[in-house]
Design a protein around this motif. Structure first.
Motif, PDB file in Angstrom:
ATOM      1  N   HIS A  55       0.960  -1.139   0.010  1.00 60.47           N
ATOM      2  CA  HIS A  55       0.065  -0.009   0.175  1.00 60.47           C
ATOM      3  C   HIS A  55       0.765   1.420   0.039  1.00 60.47           C
ATOM      4  N   GLU A  56       2.220   1.085  -0.056  1.00 57.19           N
ATOM      5  CA  GLU A  56       2.966   2.351  -0.360  1.00 57.19           C
ATOM      6  C   GLU A  56       3.568   2.319  -1.465  1.00 57.19           C
ATOM      7  N   PHE A  57       3.152   3.270  -2.444  1.00 58.42           N
ATOM      8  CA  PHE A  57       4.068   3.322  -3.679  1.00 58.42           C
ATOM      9  C   PHE A  57       4.204   4.637  -4.137  1.00 58.42           C
ATOM     10  N   GLY A  84      -0.993   7.474  -3.889  1.00 60.45           N
ATOM     11  CA  GLY A  84      -2.266   7.411  -3.834  1.00 60.45           C
ATOM     12  C   GLY A  84      -2.782   7.162  -2.199  1.00 60.45           C
ATOM     13  N   GLU A  85      -3.947   7.741  -1.949  1.00 63.36           N
ATOM     14  CA  GLU A  85      -4.623   7.309  -0.513  1.00 63.36           C
ATOM     15  C   GLU A  85      -5.108   5.908  -0.606  1.00 63.36           C
ATOM     16  N   GLU A 141      11.848   9.150  -2.118  1.00 64.56           N
ATOM     17  CA  GLU A 141      10.975   9.989  -1.110  1.00 64.56           C
ATOM     18  C   GLU A 141       9.609   9.748  -1.085  1.00 64.56           C
ATOM     19  N   ALA A 142       9.021   9.863  -2.500  1.00 61.39           N
ATOM     20  CA  ALA A 142       7.667   9.811  -2.563  1.00 61.39           C
ATOM     21  C   ALA A 142       7.012   8.547  -1.968  1.00 61.39           C
ATOM     22  N   VAL A 143       7.702   7.303  -2.061  1.00 62.46           N
ATOM     23  CA  VAL A 143       7.214   6.186  -1.749  1.00 62.46           C
ATOM     24  C   VAL A 143       6.793   6.245  -0.143  1.00 62.46           C
ATOM     25  N   PHE A 144       7.345   7.274   0.601  1.00 63.18           N
ATOM     26  CA  PHE A 144       7.108   7.328   2.012  1.00 63.18           C
ATOM     27  C   PHE A 144       5.812   8.159   2.330  1.00 63.18           C
ATOM     28  N   THR A 145       5.237   8.628   1.170  1.00 63.93           N
ATOM     29  CA  THR A 145       4.196   9.791   1.598  1.00 63.93           C
ATOM     30  C   THR A 145       3.074   8.999   2.505  1.00 63.93           C
ATOM     31  N   GLU A 146       2.772   7.841   1.859  1.00 66.18           N
ATOM     32  CA  GLU A 146       1.607   7.024   2.944  1.00 66.18           C
ATOM     33  C   GLU A 146       1.910   6.965   4.263  1.00 66.18           C
TER      34      GLU A 146
END
Ligand SMILES: [Zn+2]
Ligand SMILES: [Zn+2]
Length: 330
Positions: A55-57, A84-85, A141-146
């Motif tokens: 779910h982290e992408f 994505g949420e 870095e973006a993959v850590f957004t969730e």
């Protein structure tokens, strides 16, 4: 397509069927996906989920084409890099109408509940769940957004409760990914938390960004903290949290574990402790923090491995010293 599938055990498929976007959904080509503690808990039986894990992408929206595209015009996110949420709400029930979409009883959750996830070459999500990634934020870095959004949920809930301010004595338990991110998010929001853990090296990542840290054995602060965030991933974490929290303090629970243990809750009653569950959070502040370099997530990357080394990736993710193992689909 290549995919990591959980179905009473873990399989690594090379020929999993491509997902087909439902109305309102986009097809996303995954660039990087993280292996999260939750994924490892699911493999152990948490939520009884069967399907593609993850779910982290971060990914790229594939332009709609073929039978799925009745929309003539190019859609705004086509070709864009997105995160994505993970909650897919019905949009019609009482909870959804009250703005509590993450609690929709009919929700599906990417890679966790009734919806194939992100540890695959492609996924689908409703367009409304997607957020474009600013150019200055790298894939890594973006993959850590969730998970960072989940960390920002803590200050969001505390400010809703009006329980925290600049003088608040706050502690975060757990020096895993979520604990470190929660400490960084609280610090960025003006609190000065103490991150408590068992691993010098992991604590060092937070210390390098100005967070106060302590080994668990060194903490003798019985009934001291106004707020304790429990992010240990261990059933015993709440027990420690209840030892540290002051009467009428607030314990925020972040861990989801497959096998909960029996626990004496009488301290909650006697000390009138508020226990606050905390799950998914706001993507906006997380992306802003990444874009403005307010939080550095790069030291949280344990390794980046291609799908061809997926077994090794999961072995590494299980390791005691692991923080985040990323799977590279690029
Ligand atoms: Zn996760
Ligand atoms: Zn709903």
């Amino acid at each position: 397509m290549k995919a990591v599938v959980s179905d009473r055990g873990l399989t690594f498929a090379e020929d999993y069927p491509m997902p087909v976007p439902e109305p309102g959904e986009a097809l996303v080509r995954v660039l990087l996906a993280g292996i999260c503690r939750t994924d490892l808990e699911i493999v152990r039986g948490y939520k009884g989920f069967a399907g593609v894990l993850g779910h982290e992408f971060v990914g790229v929206v594939e332009p709609a084409r073929g039978a799925a595209s009745r929309v003539p015009a190019r859609r705004p996110l086509d070709g864009r890099r997105v995160v994505g949420e993970i909650n897919l709400a019905c949009g019609r029930c009482d909870y959804c109408l009250r703005g509590m979409r993450n609690h929709c009883p009919r929700r599906r959750v990417l890679g966790i509940l009734g919806k194939d996830g992100a540890l695959a070459e492609y996924l689908t999500l409703p367009v409304e769940n997607l957020h474009e990634v600013p150019d200055e934020v790298s894939d890594e870095e973006a993959v850590f957004t969730e998970p960072l959004a989940a960390a920002y949920r803590v200050p969001e809930q505390l400010s809703l409760q009006k329980t925290a301010g600049p003088g608040t004595k706050a502690a975060v338990l757990g020096d895993g990914k979520l604990g470190i991110l929660a400490a960084l998010a609280l610090k960025e929001r003006g609190l000065n938390p103490l991150l408590v853990g068992k691993h010098e090296e992991k604590l060092g990542i937070a210390r390098a960004q100005g967070v106060r840290v302590s080994l668990l054995d060194a903490v003798r602060a019985e009934r001291f903290f106004d707020v304790v965030v429990e992010a240990t991933g261990s059933p015993r974490g709440l027990e420690v949290a209840l030892f540290l929290i002051r009467p009428q303090g607030t314990v925020v629970l972040k861990s989801t574990v497959a096998r909960p243990e029996a626990l004496d809750l009488s301290p909650v009653v006697v000390d009138e402790v508020t226990v606050l569950g905390s799950r998914c959070g706001p993507f906006g502040p997380a992306l802003t923090a990444l874009a403005r370099r307010l939080v550095n997530v790069r030291p949280l990357i344990t390794d980046i491995l291609p799908f061809g080394r997926i077994r090794e990736a999961f072995q590494k993710a299980e390791g005691r010293d692991a923080l985040t193992v990323l799977v590279d689909f690029r």
